[in-house]
Design a protein around this motif. Structure first.
Motif, PDB file in Angstrom:
ATOM      1  N   PHE A 142      66.445  43.483 -21.557  1.00 48.57           N
ATOM      2  CA  PHE A 142      66.315  41.913 -21.333  1.00 48.57           C
ATOM      3  C   PHE A 142      66.920  41.401 -22.603  1.00 48.57           C
ATOM      4  CE2 PHE A 142      64.343  37.742 -22.024  1.00 48.57           C
ATOM      5  CZ  PHE A 142      64.302  37.501 -20.732  1.00 48.57           C
ATOM      6  N   ILE A 143      67.065  41.818 -23.901  1.00 43.34           N
ATOM      7  CA  ILE A 143      67.639  41.215 -24.876  1.00 43.34           C
ATOM      8  C   ILE A 143      68.977  41.406 -24.898  1.00 43.34           C
ATOM      9  CG2 ILE A 143      68.110  41.663 -27.289  1.00 43.34           C
ATOM     10  CD1 ILE A 143      64.902  41.738 -27.668  1.00 43.34           C
ATOM     11  N   ALA A 144      69.615  42.804 -24.340  1.00 42.64           N
ATOM     12  CA  ALA A 144      70.775  42.782 -24.192  1.00 42.64           C
ATOM     13  C   ALA A 144      71.510  42.108 -23.353  1.00 42.64           C
ATOM     14  CB  ALA A 144      70.974  44.409 -23.981  1.00 42.64           C
ATOM     15  N   ARG A 145      70.704  41.750 -22.291  1.00 44.13           N
ATOM     16  CA  ARG A 145      71.481  40.749 -21.019  1.00 44.13           C
ATOM     17  C   ARG A 145      71.487  39.576 -21.489  1.00 44.13           C
ATOM     18  NH1 ARG A 145      68.296  42.550 -17.715  1.00 44.13           N
ATOM     19  NH2 ARG A 145      66.676  40.804 -17.537  1.00 44.13           N
ATOM     20  N   ALA A 146      70.405  39.163 -22.162  1.00 47.45           N
ATOM     21  CA  ALA A 146      70.387  37.704 -22.599  1.00 47.45           C
ATOM     22  C   ALA A 146      71.617  37.318 -23.686  1.00 47.45           C
ATOM     23  CB  ALA A 146      68.988  37.439 -23.427  1.00 47.45           C
ATOM     24  N   VAL A 147      71.656  38.421 -24.747  1.00 50.24           N
ATOM     25  CA  VAL A 147      72.744  38.151 -25.409  1.00 50.24           C
ATOM     26  C   VAL A 147      74.214  37.973 -24.998  1.00 50.24           C
ATOM     27  CG1 VAL A 147      73.996  39.269 -27.609  1.00 50.24           C
ATOM     28  CG2 VAL A 147      71.524  39.171 -27.587  1.00 50.24           C
ATOM     29  N   GLN A 148      74.315  38.974 -23.967  1.00 54.48           N
ATOM     30  CA  GLN A 148      75.502  38.998 -23.147  1.00 54.48           C
ATOM     31  C   GLN A 148      75.689  37.604 -22.321  1.00 54.48           C
ATOM     32  OE1 GLN A 148      77.905  41.390 -19.871  1.00 54.48           O
ATOM     33  NE2 GLN A 148      76.444  42.530 -21.089  1.00 54.48           N
ATOM     34  N   ILE A 149      74.743  37.302 -21.694  1.00 56.03           N
ATOM     35  CA  ILE A 149      74.826  36.021 -20.943  1.00 56.03           C
ATOM     36  C   ILE A 149      75.358  34.964 -21.920  1.00 56.03           C
ATOM     37  CG2 ILE A 149      73.493  34.194 -19.810  1.00 56.03           C
ATOM     38  CD1 ILE A 149      71.701  36.445 -18.500  1.00 56.03           C
ATOM     39  N   ARG A 150      74.539  34.867 -23.111  1.00 54.79           N
ATOM     40  CA  ARG A 150      74.874  33.881 -24.244  1.00 54.79           C
ATOM     41  C   ARG A 150      76.217  33.666 -24.476  1.00 54.79           C
ATOM     42  NH1 ARG A 150      76.430  30.217 -26.551  1.00 54.79           N
ATOM     43  NH2 ARG A 150      75.201  28.956 -28.180  1.00 54.79           N
ATOM     44  N   LEU A 151      76.678  35.006 -24.904  1.00 53.52           N
ATOM     45  CA  LEU A 151      78.186  35.090 -25.534  1.00 53.52           C
ATOM     46  C   LEU A 151      79.109  34.753 -24.390  1.00 53.52           C
ATOM     47  CD1 LEU A 151      77.660  38.245 -27.902  1.00 53.52           C
ATOM     48  CD2 LEU A 151      78.254  35.873 -28.489  1.00 53.52           C
ATOM     49  N   ARG A 152      78.985  35.282 -23.249  1.00 55.54           N
ATOM     50  CA  ARG A 152      79.888  34.805 -22.052  1.00 55.54           C
ATOM     51  C   ARG A 152      80.070  33.294 -21.750  1.00 55.54           C
ATOM     52  NH1 ARG A 152      81.705  38.567 -18.694  1.00 55.54           N
ATOM     53  NH2 ARG A 152      80.738  40.599 -18.657  1.00 55.54           N
ATOM     54  N   MET A 153      79.254  32.446 -22.051  1.00 58.95           N
ATOM     55  CA  MET A 153      79.303  31.111 -22.218  1.00 58.95           C
ATOM     56  C   MET A 153      80.434  30.417 -23.211  1.00 58.95           C
ATOM     57  SD  MET A 153      75.496  29.875 -22.095  1.00 58.95           S
ATOM     58  CE  MET A 153      74.329  30.263 -20.688  1.00 58.95           C
ATOM     59  N   LEU A 154      80.944  31.353 -24.092  1.00 59.42           N
ATOM     60  CA  LEU A 154      81.802  30.863 -25.255  1.00 59.42           C
ATOM     61  C   LEU A 154      83.174  31.457 -24.522  1.00 59.42           C
ATOM     62  CD1 LEU A 154      80.287  32.442 -28.349  1.00 59.42           C
ATOM     63  CD2 LEU A 154      79.955  30.226 -27.344  1.00 59.42           C
ATOM     64  N   ILE A 155      83.343  32.091 -23.528  1.00 58.33           N
ATOM     65  CA  ILE A 155      84.835  32.674 -23.011  1.00 58.33           C
ATOM     66  C   ILE A 155      85.727  31.702 -22.722  1.00 58.33           C
ATOM     67  CG2 ILE A 155      85.942  33.903 -21.062  1.00 58.33           C
ATOM     68  CD1 ILE A 155      83.826  35.911 -21.184  1.00 58.33           C
ATOM     69  N   PRO A 156      85.212  30.391 -22.128  1.00 59.92           N
ATOM     70  CA  PRO A 156      86.225  29.358 -22.011  1.00 59.92           C
ATOM     71  C   PRO A 156      86.721  28.957 -23.397  1.00 59.92           C
ATOM     72  CG  PRO A 156      84.504  29.266 -20.488  1.00 59.92           C
ATOM     73  CD  PRO A 156      83.941  30.048 -21.446  1.00 59.92           C
ATOM     74  N   TYR A 157      86.250  29.065 -24.334  1.00 55.43           N
ATOM     75  CA  TYR A 157      86.606  28.545 -25.745  1.00 55.43           C
ATOM     76  C   TYR A 157      86.984  29.356 -26.744  1.00 55.43           C
ATOM     77  CZ  TYR A 157      83.580  25.151 -22.944  1.00 55.43           C
ATOM     78  OH  TYR A 157      83.036  24.265 -21.775  1.00 55.43           O
ATOM     79  N   MET A 158      87.215  30.564 -26.228  1.00 57.30           N
ATOM     80  CA  MET A 158      87.214  31.829 -27.186  1.00 57.30           C
ATOM     81  C   MET A 158      88.477  31.540 -28.047  1.00 57.30           C
ATOM     82  SD  MET A 158      85.871  34.335 -28.157  1.00 57.30           S
ATOM     83  CE  MET A 158      84.413  34.315 -26.929  1.00 57.30           C
ATOM     84  N   GLU A 159      89.673  31.302 -27.461  1.00 55.19           N
ATOM     85  CA  GLU A 159      90.850  30.901 -28.469  1.00 55.19           C
ATOM     86  C   GLU A 159      90.537  29.937 -29.533  1.00 55.19           C
ATOM     87  OE1 GLU A 159      95.468  28.960 -28.132  1.00 55.19           O
ATOM     88  OE2 GLU A 159      94.088  29.129 -26.297  1.00 55.19           O
TER      89      GLU A 159
END
Length: 280
Positions: A142-159
């Motif tokens: 659950f924690i691994a999935r939660a962290v991954q979901i949250r970090l994926r929200m940054l992808i559009p702004y990664m640059e």
């Protein structure tokens, strides 16, 4: 259609001007406070109107911030992105003046919005598990999935996320940055079922904060497809922090894996902010 846009822009100018006038008016009324009942009545009336306009301005700011996110890939976390967002909402570019702190307000808006989106997602998952008869989710997955979901929200702004990290690290922005990170870790542990009230509460959230920030920094340098190297890195960090969600005795097994300085800073920061779990 052109007339509609024209009237919308005029209304926007009117709101900005009206807010400025109300601010000046309220200062004048306070300066003359005590000069008579008429002044007091005027102040009360202006105060109620000011509350209404403040709410309207808050909603306007939220719309600008939301629209401005689309321009971050082009302008970064800057006043230019805010000005473009204002124009998108039919406001004059000078409306970025509603954000005197500039790009940091846009960074914090994204952070808080993403935290709320994650909290909603986790709550829905836990609710679904309960309907299936499960008492609570399995902690590690659950924690691994939660962290991954949250970090994926940054992808559009990664640059431009390195710029956001630098902005958050500035001393004047530290309080909000700590608050945002603390909210994120608290939300994840709360939805996984943690209700600890002792020192264990701090160690769990401090260790998760360390894992999240390490993975976030790794992610901005990752060039693998779909950030697969980042998720592998995340798994390794979680493995280093063994026995997630268990007793203080088990927590001692991984306490050496994280910096004692980070743990101390986390606890002090939470206490300074007065941010013990908002869920209890």
């Amino acid at each position: 259609m052109a007339c509609v846009r024209c009237f919308r822009k005029l209304d926007s100018y009117s709101r900005i001007a009206r807010t400025s006038i109300l601010i000046l008016s309220s200062r004048h009324v306070r300066h003359n406070h005590g000069q008579g009942e008429t002044t007091n009545q005027q102040y009360n009336g202006d105060s109620s109107k000011s509350d209404q306009y403040e709410e309207e301005d808050h909603q306007m700011k939220q719309r600008i911030l939301e629209a401005a996110l689309a321009f971050v890939p082009q302008h970064g976390w800057s006043k230019n992105a805010l000005a473009a967002g204002a124009e998108m909402e039919g406001l004059p570019p000078v409306a970025h003046g509603m954000f005197p702190r500039g790009g940091v307000e846009l960074v914090h808006y994204l952070y808080m919005r993403s935290n709320q989106q994650l909290a909603n997602t986790l709550a829905a998952e836990v609710k679904e598990l309960h309907t299936q008869g499960a008492e609570k989710p399995q902690t590690r997955p659950f924690i691994a999935r939660a962290v991954q979901i949250r970090l994926r929200m940054l992808i559009p702004y990664m640059e431009h996320w390195p710029q956001a990290l630098a902005i958050q690290a500035l001393p004047q922005n530290a309080k909000e940055s700590w608050s945002n990170l603390a909210t994120l870790t608290d939300d994840i542990w709360y939805h996984v079922g943690d209700r600890s009230t002792d020192f264990n509460w701090y160690t769990k959230r401090a260790s998760l904060a360390a894992v999240y920030k390490a993975t976030e920094i790794f992610m901005i340098q990752d060039r693998s497809e779909d950030y697969t190297d980042t998720w592998t890195f995340l798994d390794r960090r979680l493995n280093n922090v063994a026995a997630f969600g268990k007793t203080v005795k088990n927590m001692e097994q991984f306490s050496s894996a994280m910096s004692a300085g980070l743990l101390g800073m986390y606890i002090v920061g939470r206490n300074i902010l007065g941010m013990n779990s908002r869920h209890r």
